[in-house]
Scaffold this motif. Sequence first.
Motif, PDB file in Angstrom:
ATOM      1  N   LEU A  11      -0.142   9.269   3.342  1.00  0.00           N
ATOM      2  CA  LEU A  11      -0.216   8.680   4.597  1.00  0.00           C
ATOM      3  C   LEU A  11      -1.658   8.111   4.816  1.00  0.00           C
ATOM      4  CD1 LEU A  11       1.488  11.467   6.695  1.00  0.00           C
ATOM      5  CD2 LEU A  11       2.136   9.027   6.271  1.00  0.00           C
ATOM      6  N   SER A  12      -2.744   8.771   4.360  1.00  0.00           N
ATOM      7  CA  SER A  12      -4.056   8.370   4.356  1.00  0.00           C
ATOM      8  C   SER A  12      -4.225   6.921   3.804  1.00  0.00           C
ATOM      9  CB  SER A  12      -5.106   9.215   3.689  1.00  0.00           C
ATOM     10  OG  SER A  12      -4.877  10.496   4.083  1.00  0.00           O
ATOM     11  N   CYS A  13      -3.669   6.566   2.506  1.00  0.00           N
ATOM     12  CA  CYS A  13      -3.738   5.517   1.748  1.00  0.00           C
ATOM     13  C   CYS A  13      -2.841   4.347   2.650  1.00  0.00           C
ATOM     14  CB  CYS A  13      -3.133   5.265   0.438  1.00  0.00           C
ATOM     15  SG  CYS A  13      -3.845   6.463  -0.736  1.00  0.00           S
ATOM     16  N   LEU A  14      -1.820   4.597   3.278  1.00  0.00           N
ATOM     17  CA  LEU A  14      -1.143   3.799   4.170  1.00  0.00           C
ATOM     18  C   LEU A  14      -1.735   3.323   5.309  1.00  0.00           C
ATOM     19  CD1 LEU A  14       2.625   5.081   3.793  1.00  0.00           C
ATOM     20  CD2 LEU A  14       1.706   3.057   2.980  1.00  0.00           C
ATOM     21  N   ILE A  15      -2.425   4.462   5.926  1.00  0.00           N
ATOM     22  CA  ILE A  15      -3.162   3.984   7.135  1.00  0.00           C
ATOM     23  C   ILE A  15      -4.440   3.154   6.850  1.00  0.00           C
ATOM     24  CG2 ILE A  15      -5.083   5.171   8.857  1.00  0.00           C
ATOM     25  CD1 ILE A  15      -3.061   7.562   8.901  1.00  0.00           C
ATOM     26  N   TYR A  16      -4.957   3.224   5.737  1.00  0.00           N
ATOM     27  CA  TYR A  16      -6.048   2.499   5.142  1.00  0.00           C
ATOM     28  C   TYR A  16      -5.558   1.060   5.182  1.00  0.00           C
ATOM     29  CZ  TYR A  16      -9.501   0.319   2.133  1.00  0.00           C
ATOM     30  OH  TYR A  16     -10.335  -0.628   1.524  1.00  0.00           O
ATOM     31  N   LEU A  17      -4.294   0.926   4.550  1.00  0.00           N
ATOM     32  CA  LEU A  17      -3.820  -0.532   4.064  1.00  0.00           C
ATOM     33  C   LEU A  17      -3.633  -1.207   5.619  1.00  0.00           C
ATOM     34  CD1 LEU A  17      -1.793   0.241   0.907  1.00  0.00           C
ATOM     35  CD2 LEU A  17      -3.826  -1.053   1.066  1.00  0.00           C
ATOM     36  N   HIS A  18      -2.789  -0.418   6.301  1.00  0.00           N
ATOM     37  CA  HIS A  18      -2.466  -1.059   7.416  1.00  0.00           C
ATOM     38  C   HIS A  18      -3.392  -1.086   8.594  1.00  0.00           C
ATOM     39  CE1 HIS A  18       0.982  -1.908  10.027  1.00  0.00           C
ATOM     40  NE2 HIS A  18       0.589  -1.201  10.970  1.00  0.00           N
ATOM     41  N   PHE A  19      -4.669  -0.281   8.669  1.00  0.00           N
ATOM     42  CA  PHE A  19      -5.448  -0.494   9.589  1.00  0.00           C
ATOM     43  C   PHE A  19      -7.010  -1.106   9.390  1.00  0.00           C
ATOM     44  CE2 PHE A  19      -2.369   2.518  11.473  1.00  0.00           C
ATOM     45  CZ  PHE A  19      -1.993   1.758  12.628  1.00  0.00           C
ATOM     46  N   PHE A  20      -7.255  -0.998   7.998  1.00  0.00           N
ATOM     47  CA  PHE A  20      -8.606  -1.470   7.593  1.00  0.00           C
ATOM     48  C   PHE A  20      -8.798  -2.549   6.525  1.00  0.00           C
ATOM     49  CE2 PHE A  20      -8.248   2.964   9.291  1.00  0.00           C
ATOM     50  CZ  PHE A  20      -9.304   2.870  10.266  1.00  0.00           C
ATOM     51  N   ASN A  21      -7.684  -2.333   5.881  1.00  0.00           N
ATOM     52  CA  ASN A  21      -7.734  -3.542   4.417  1.00  0.00           C
ATOM     53  C   ASN A  21      -7.315  -4.839   4.947  1.00  0.00           C
ATOM     54  OD1 ASN A  21      -7.901  -4.620   1.989  1.00  0.00           O
ATOM     55  ND2 ASN A  21      -6.799  -2.820   0.882  1.00  0.00           N
ATOM     56  N   ILE A  22      -8.165  -5.536   5.213  1.00  0.00           N
ATOM     57  CA  ILE A  22      -7.974  -6.782   5.671  1.00  0.00           C
ATOM     58  C   ILE A  22      -7.761  -7.748   4.508  1.00  0.00           C
ATOM     59  CG2 ILE A  22      -8.850  -8.810   7.054  1.00  0.00           C
ATOM     60  CD1 ILE A  22     -10.165  -7.227   8.610  1.00  0.00           C
ATOM     61  N   LYS A  23      -6.499  -8.620   4.606  1.00  0.00           N
ATOM     62  CA  LYS A  23      -6.172  -9.467   3.361  1.00  0.00           C
ATOM     63  C   LYS A  23      -6.703 -10.740   3.841  1.00  0.00           C
ATOM     64  CE  LYS A  23      -2.069 -11.402   1.376  1.00  0.00           C
ATOM     65  NZ  LYS A  23      -0.752 -11.378   1.302  1.00  0.00           N
ATOM     66  N   LYS A  24      -6.754 -11.274   5.110  1.00  0.00           N
ATOM     67  CA  LYS A  24      -6.982 -12.758   5.221  1.00  0.00           C
ATOM     68  C   LYS A  24      -7.726 -12.791   6.628  1.00  0.00           C
ATOM     69  CE  LYS A  24      -4.585 -16.241   3.862  1.00  0.00           C
ATOM     70  NZ  LYS A  24      -3.333 -17.129   3.604  1.00  0.00           N
TER      71      LYS A  24
END
Length: 208
Positions: free
Chosen positions: A92-105
């Motif tokens: 869940l921590s990894c998914l939260i990071y990808l969904h809210f903090f890891n910006i693709k573009k």
Amino acid sequence: MYTCNESLLVKQVRNNINGGKVIFKDRYCAGPDNETLVTELSIQPTNDSVLGSITLIMLIIVMALIALPCFYSIWIIQNQMFTYIGFILVMLSCLIYLHFFNIKKEILTIIRCTGVQLTTIYATGRKQIQFVDVHNIENIVINEAVSMHKIIYYLAIILRRHPKTEQDHIIIPVFLHSMPRLDTLTDIYQTIHECLWKEPATINDTRT
């Protein structure tokens, strides 16, 4: 009616302020008289940067899988579900990071005499969109922030003050996560002024 000139897409690899490489794209749509109506500027990490983020997440998962049996052996008598709960929390921590903090573009769309649209796309495909009407824009400048070790330049949209309120000017940073260098910001600044207000912008006007 207007048509998009895909053949006039400009794609360059540039550096950000941290030394990382980003892909800078400039695409515009023109009308029958070849007047630019819509310009789309986008910045995204290179494949190497994306691979680095994925590698970091995988490393976290592997370390969690290695550590969980150790905790499980300690707590097995008290709670047999500890390992499963811990694994779920890590995922869940990894998914939260990808969904809210890891910006693709990050995308900046300039529409002639209409306004600008800011679009942020995250690793999971989530989009965050904000449109600013041209009548609400007082100016678009390159501002500077001073830290203890360096000066950081960033592009900012300054909104007009509402006459009925005492609220100060609202500043909306642009490409805040990509953090392009000053030469890239200067190109973006000139493109915005030429497309949005039909006025040329000189380099001397970019620092405010």
